[in-house]
Write an enzyme that holds these catalytic residues in place. Structure first.
Site, PDB file in Angstrom:
ATOM      1  N   LYS A  73       0.810  -1.229   0.000  1.00  0.00           N
ATOM      2  CA  LYS A  73       0.000   0.000   0.000  1.00  0.00           C
ATOM      3  C   LYS A  73       0.846   1.284   0.000  1.00  0.00           C
ATOM      4  O   LYS A  73       0.436   2.284  -0.572  1.00  0.00           O
ATOM      5  CB  LYS A  73      -0.936   0.020   1.216  1.00  0.00           C
ATOM      6  CG  LYS A  73      -2.141  -0.893   1.080  1.00  0.00           C
ATOM      7  CD  LYS A  73      -3.015  -0.765   2.328  1.00  0.00           C
ATOM      8  CE  LYS A  73      -4.361  -1.404   2.149  1.00  0.00           C
ATOM      9  NZ  LYS A  73      -5.283  -1.128   3.251  1.00  0.00           N
ATOM     10  N   ASP A 109     -10.149   3.406   2.067  1.00  0.00           N
ATOM     11  CA  ASP A 109     -10.389   2.796   3.390  1.00  0.00           C
ATOM     12  C   ASP A 109     -11.121   3.760   4.326  1.00  0.00           C
ATOM     13  O   ASP A 109     -12.099   3.389   4.981  1.00  0.00           O
ATOM     14  CB  ASP A 109      -9.066   2.369   4.044  1.00  0.00           C
ATOM     15  CG  ASP A 109      -8.539   1.056   3.482  1.00  0.00           C
ATOM     16  OD1 ASP A 109      -9.362   0.240   3.004  1.00  0.00           O
ATOM     17  OD2 ASP A 109      -7.317   0.838   3.526  1.00  0.00           O
TER      18      ASP A 109
HETATM   19  P1  NAP Z   1      -0.841  -1.677  11.716  1.00  0.00           P
HETATM   20  O1  NAP Z   1      -0.476  -0.559  10.817  1.00  0.00           O
HETATM   21  O2  NAP Z   1       0.119  -2.779  11.934  1.00  0.00           O
HETATM   22  O3  NAP Z   1      -1.204  -1.010  13.159  1.00  0.00           O
HETATM   23  C1  NAP Z   1      -1.540  -1.845  14.237  1.00  0.00           C
HETATM   24  C2  NAP Z   1      -2.036  -1.006  15.417  1.00  0.00           C
HETATM   25  O4  NAP Z   1      -2.450  -1.914  16.443  1.00  0.00           O
HETATM   26  C3  NAP Z   1      -0.966  -0.105  16.025  1.00  0.00           C
HETATM   27  O5  NAP Z   1      -1.562   1.049  16.538  1.00  0.00           O
HETATM   28  C4  NAP Z   1      -0.426  -0.988  17.155  1.00  0.00           C
HETATM   29  O6  NAP Z   1       0.145  -0.249  18.213  1.00  0.00           O
HETATM   30  C5  NAP Z   1      -1.722  -1.608  17.637  1.00  0.00           C
HETATM   31  N1  NAP Z   1      -1.495  -2.839  18.393  1.00  0.00           N
HETATM   32  C6  NAP Z   1      -1.099  -4.047  17.918  1.00  0.00           C
HETATM   33  N2  NAP Z   1      -0.993  -4.938  18.929  1.00  0.00           N
HETATM   34  C7  NAP Z   1      -1.317  -4.267  20.070  1.00  0.00           C
HETATM   35  C8  NAP Z   1      -1.418  -4.640  21.434  1.00  0.00           C
HETATM   36  N3  NAP Z   1      -1.143  -5.888  21.839  1.00  0.00           N
HETATM   37  N4  NAP Z   1      -1.814  -3.704  22.323  1.00  0.00           N
HETATM   38  C9  NAP Z   1      -2.105  -2.446  21.941  1.00  0.00           C
HETATM   39  N5  NAP Z   1      -2.034  -2.027  20.650  1.00  0.00           N
HETATM   40  C10 NAP Z   1      -1.649  -2.927  19.728  1.00  0.00           C
HETATM   41  O7  NAP Z   1      -2.188  -2.383  11.259  1.00  0.00           O
HETATM   42  P2  NAP Z   1      -3.439  -1.715  10.474  1.00  0.00           P
HETATM   43  O8  NAP Z   1      -3.253  -1.926   9.029  1.00  0.00           O
HETATM   44  O9  NAP Z   1      -3.603  -0.351  10.995  1.00  0.00           O
HETATM   45  O10 NAP Z   1      -4.647  -2.672  10.912  1.00  0.00           O
HETATM   46  C11 NAP Z   1      -5.152  -2.627  12.229  1.00  0.00           C
HETATM   47  C12 NAP Z   1      -6.463  -3.415  12.327  1.00  0.00           C
HETATM   48  O11 NAP Z   1      -7.447  -2.843  11.482  1.00  0.00           O
HETATM   49  C13 NAP Z   1      -6.358  -4.885  11.926  1.00  0.00           C
HETATM   50  O12 NAP Z   1      -7.131  -5.649  12.812  1.00  0.00           O
HETATM   51  C14 NAP Z   1      -6.967  -4.910  10.542  1.00  0.00           C
HETATM   52  O13 NAP Z   1      -7.548  -6.174  10.237  1.00  0.00           O
HETATM   53  C15 NAP Z   1      -8.043  -3.840  10.694  1.00  0.00           C
HETATM   54  N6  NAP Z   1      -8.427  -3.271   9.391  1.00  0.00           N
HETATM   55  C16 NAP Z   1      -9.736  -3.437   8.987  1.00  0.00           C
HETATM   56  C17 NAP Z   1     -10.138  -2.912   7.783  1.00  0.00           C
HETATM   57  C18 NAP Z   1     -11.562  -3.105   7.340  1.00  0.00           C
HETATM   58  O14 NAP Z   1     -11.856  -2.895   6.158  1.00  0.00           O
HETATM   59  N7  NAP Z   1     -12.463  -3.446   8.239  1.00  0.00           N
HETATM   60  C19 NAP Z   1      -9.223  -2.212   6.984  1.00  0.00           C
HETATM   61  C20 NAP Z   1      -7.903  -2.042   7.441  1.00  0.00           C
HETATM   62  C21 NAP Z   1      -7.516  -2.581   8.650  1.00  0.00           C
HETATM   63  P3  NAP Z   1       1.742   0.073  18.220  1.00  0.00           P
HETATM   64  O15 NAP Z   1       1.917   1.294  17.345  1.00  0.00           O
HETATM   65  O16 NAP Z   1       2.020   0.323  19.640  1.00  0.00           O
HETATM   66  O17 NAP Z   1       2.436  -1.149  17.665  1.00  0.00           O
END
Ligand code: NAP
Length: 287
Positions: A73, A109
């Site tokens: 992305k 998104d």
């Molecule tokens: P990402 O860029 O890897 O970011 C992950 C986020 O989760 C960061 O803020 C991270 O905090 C936090 N995190 C991970 N493990 C944690 C824990 N144990 N405790 C507290 N915070 C934690 O991932 P992303 O792309 O943003 O995706 C995040 C979520 O959104 C996923 O579940 C994904 O499936 C969902 N999503 C859904 C859609 C949809 O269409 N519904 C679209 C996109 C994403 P740190 O910065 O501290 O690591």
């Protein structure tokens, strides 16, 4: 009915790695069938080292558009010709359209989230205060779109302070009319300010696994009107069940997934997306 592929069929695709778990081919092909469009949507598993070549191939083959998913992305940006405002601000692209032989990158998104939010609540983000848990890619996409659509306040709370504060700075620099602030995810500060937001959005991956802890203490929901989780599998995370218990309006991530696809469909085809069909396909795939 599924159309036969002919010499005139328009090809759309998705670039990702891996790509085999995506629901997008089923969702979009059903939408093309429903609207009678002579389009087909194909998955392309592209290794990170081959992304530039893949984009060159797309140009050579005159593929009309494509989605971009993990891990491409952000990496795709140098290889395409133009970015929409929201893709530029988010710093990531999930949808590309070939427009007058140029590859134009969009990010649907955030818009997908806001469409789902409007469907749930009947109103948009304007004048509302949001608490976003998490500061990763999904949080950036959602917060930028909320600010574009006039959110009054955005509070970012993240496990890693540096990442959360960087996102807040980015929002502040680009949206002077939205109040943006950072609050640590750990500690009592979130509970202390729990009367200062209307909507809570979990953008972290916490809640995907059965043994995950609560992303936030249930007390912070006490004054909240709407609770959103971007996770759609499981359909009901602990956060969503906490929201149900207090009678707050709630949605999981299925609406965002649906509407980011609908936005992409509309950009590629110029037609209104057949929401009912697309929703039905997603529901059957995640059941
Ligand atoms: P990402 O860029 O890897 O970011 C992950 C986020 O989760 C960061 O803020 C991270 O905090 C936090 N995190 C991970 N493990 C944690 C824990 N144990 N405790 C507290 N915070 C934690 O991932 P992303 O792309 O943003 O995706 C995040 C979520 O959104 C996923 O579940 C994904 O499936 C969902 N999503 C859904 C859609 C949809 O269409 N519904 C679209 C996109 C994403 P740190 O910065 O501290 O690591």
């Amino acid at each position: 009915m599924q159309r036969e592929i002919t010499g005139q069929t328009t090809i759309i695709g998705i670039l990702g790695h891996p790509v085999k778990h995506t629901f997008s081919p089923q969702m979009h092909n059903a939408a093309f069938d429903e609207t009678g469009l002579d389009y087909r949507y194909l998955p392309f598993d592209v290794d990170p080292g081959s992304l530039q070549k893949a984009v060159e191939g797309i140009r050579a083959l005159k593929i009309a558009g494509f989605n971009v998913t993990i891990p491409h992305k952000e990496a795709i940006i140098p290889f395409i010709d133009q970015l929409s405002r929201e893709a530029q601000l988010i710093g990531a692209v999930n949808t590309v359209c070939r427009e007058r032989d140029l590859l134009v990158g969009y990010n649907t998104d955030g818009a997908g989230f806001v469409r789902a939010f409007k469907e749930l609540t009947g109103y948009g983000p304007a004048g509302k205060s949001f608490l976003l848990l998490g500061a990763g890619g999904a949080s950036k996409a959602v917060s930028v779109q909320l600010a574009i659509e006039g959110a009054e306040k955005i509070i970012i709370s993240n496990r890693t302070g540096k990442r959360g504060k960087e996102l807040v700075e980015h929002l502040k620099q680009n949206f002077v009319d939205t109040e943006c602030l950072y609050v640590p995810l750990q500690g009592s500060e979130l509970t202390r300010i729990s009367n200062s937001f209307d909507v809570v959005v979990n953008t972290t991956s916490v809640g995907m696994r059965q043994d995950d802890p609560r992303i936030c203490p249930p007390e912070i929901l006490s004054n909240v009107i709407t609770v959103c989780d971007l996770i759609y599998n499981p359909a009901e995370t602990t956060l969503i069940s906490d929201a149900k218990k207090i009678g707050a309006a709630h949605m999981n991530g299925m609406g965002m997934l649906l509407y980011q696809g609908a936005e992409a469909f509309e950009k590629w085809t110029g037609n209104t997306a057949p929401i009912k069909t697309m929703r039905h396909v997603l529901a059957s795939l995640t059941r």
